[in-house]
Motif scaffolding. Structure first.
Motif, mmCIF file in Angstrom:
data_model
loop_
_atom_site.group_PDB
_atom_site.id
_atom_site.type_symbol
_atom_site.label_atom_id
_atom_site.label_comp_id
_atom_site.label_asym_id
_atom_site.label_seq_id
_atom_site.Cartn_x
_atom_site.Cartn_y
_atom_site.Cartn_z
ATOM 1 N N THR A 82 0.823 -1.209 0.000
ATOM 2 C CA THR A 82 0.000 0.000 0.000
ATOM 3 C C THR A 82 0.854 1.255 0.000
ATOM 4 O O THR A 82 0.540 2.233 -0.688
ATOM 5 N N SER A 115 2.262 1.742 -3.435
ATOM 6 C CA SER A 115 1.186 2.109 -4.356
ATOM 7 C C SER A 115 0.809 3.576 -4.197
ATOM 8 O O SER A 115 0.642 4.299 -5.184
ATOM 9 N N THR A 116 0.704 4.024 -2.939
ATOM 10 C CA THR A 116 0.294 5.409 -2.725
ATOM 11 C C THR A 116 1.392 6.378 -3.129
ATOM 12 O O THR A 116 1.116 7.428 -3.712
ATOM 13 N N ALA A 155 -2.514 2.362 -8.723
ATOM 14 C CA ALA A 155 -3.454 1.577 -7.925
ATOM 15 C C ALA A 155 -3.173 0.082 -7.954
ATOM 16 O O ALA A 155 -3.822 -0.664 -7.234
ATOM 17 N N GLN A 169 -2.551 -1.730 -4.580
ATOM 18 C CA GLN A 169 -3.702 -1.960 -3.704
ATOM 19 C C GLN A 169 -4.547 -3.127 -4.190
ATOM 20 O O GLN A 169 -5.153 -3.839 -3.390
ATOM 21 N N ALA A 179 -5.456 5.237 1.592
ATOM 22 C CA ALA A 179 -6.064 4.028 1.035
ATOM 23 C C ALA A 179 -7.299 3.709 1.868
ATOM 24 O O ALA A 179 -7.321 2.746 2.625
ATOM 25 N N ILE A 182 -6.878 7.896 -5.127
ATOM 26 C CA ILE A 182 -6.497 6.622 -5.729
ATOM 27 C C ILE A 182 -7.025 5.446 -4.910
ATOM 28 O O ILE A 182 -7.247 4.369 -5.425
ATOM 29 N N GLY A 183 -7.234 5.667 -3.618
ATOM 30 C CA GLY A 183 -7.651 4.561 -2.769
ATOM 31 C C GLY A 183 -9.149 4.465 -2.594
ATOM 32 O O GLY A 183 -9.615 3.727 -1.744
ATOM 33 N N LEU A 219 -10.312 2.078 -7.633
ATOM 34 C CA LEU A 219 -9.902 0.686 -7.467
ATOM 35 C C LEU A 219 -10.785 -0.253 -8.272
ATOM 36 O O LEU A 219 -10.302 -1.225 -8.853
#
Lengths: 108, 180
Positions: free
Chosen positions: A55, A58-59, A64, A67, B52, B126-127, B132
């Motif tokens: 995570t 990814s962030t 994405a 995630q 996220a 993005i989260g 997603l």
């Protein structure tokens, strides 16, 4: 305080160190404990360390895909826990123990 | 190195590591399960810090809600709440600590050499579920279907393993107690 402001203060390296410490604690548990149910819990801990790192990357990269991989790791962890605990119940039914050091019948 | 970090991150990391250590070192398995649930909560808080949000909620529902309840059910089904674990010799602890510590040392040392290789490119939103879901159902749709098959196999396996056999086949020699 915007949540995005954490990027200015926390580097990705801090998340790498945190995940490494968590993974090492899980590995220590797998090596040290004998109770099979705690071994399974330590495996969950190691999987969560990897999830946290996925995570974080990814962030920080704005992508994405990491995630999505965390979702798949969660699916595998759930399947592993279900089958592992079923095997554990079966072992307990036959031996009245959950101690993994008693399961040495296959050593030849 | 740690002075200019924000306070929430420091507190969360401290709590995460402390509760993870308690999971490993606690003698009572029920305390271990509860500490692991607390660890999952702190990891979910880390996900929120990392933007996220959907992953944080899913982590709580799947791990703390489903998997840990399964662990607690098995613990109570097997009546393992008391301290039944025999004490291991100290050599095992020392060997395990050396192994885990050397893994920690090697990974951190390797990271010290490579240094910062990731560009910071934070993207807003993005989260969230929308972003997603788009990725999951376009590029990752085949792995998504395969995980469905994996779940089905795991479910069938768990049901088959949990079913009591008619002839009561014993996998291991009955040493003490045996099955009733």
């Amino acid at each position: 305080m915007s949540l995005l402001s954490i990027f200015n203060q926390v580097e990705i390296s801090h998340y790498i160190y945190l995940s490494t410490v968590l993974f090492s604690i899980g590995l220590f548990g797998v090596l040290f404990r004998r109770n099979a149910i705690i071994l399974l819990m330590c495996i969950e801990l190691m999987l969560n360390a990897v999830n946290l790192l996925f995570t974080a990357f990814s962030t920080y990269m704005g992508d994405a895909d990491g995630q999505i991989f965390v979702f798949f790791i969660m699916v595998v962890a759930a399947a592993e826990a279900a089958v592992g605990l079923a095997i554990l119940v079966l072992v307990y039914r036959n031996t009245r123990k959950t101690d993994v050091s008693f399961l040495d019948q296959l050593k030849g | 190195m740690f002075q200019n970090l924000p306070i929430p991150f420091l507190i969360l990391s401290f709590l995460t590591i402390l509760s993870a250590l308690y999971v490993v070192t606690s003698k009572n398995p029920v305390h271990s399960v509860l500490a692991l649930i607390f660890t999952f909560f702190t990891i979910s808080a880390h996900y929120v810090l990392l933007n996220a949000q959907f992953l944080a909620v899913v982590n709580l529902i799947v791990y703390a809600g489903a998997i840990m309840v399964l662990f607690l059910f098995v613990l109570m089904l097997l009546n393992l709440s008391k301290e039944t674990e025999p004490v291991k010799s100290n050599w095992w602890g020392i060997a395990a600590a050396i192994s885990a510590g050397s893994l920690l040392l090697i990974i951190t040392a390797a990271f010290q050499v490579t240094g910062e290789a990731v560009a910071k490119n934070p993207v807003e939103g993005i989260g969230l579920v929308k972003a997603l879901g788009k990725v999951l159902f376009t590029r990752f749709v085949v792995p998504f279907e395969l995980t469905g098959i994996l779940f089905l196999a795991a479910m069938v396996g768990a049901v088959l393993l949990g079913k009591r056999e008619k002839n009561n086949a014993v996998l291991l020699p009955k040493e003490e107690g045996g099955n009733s």
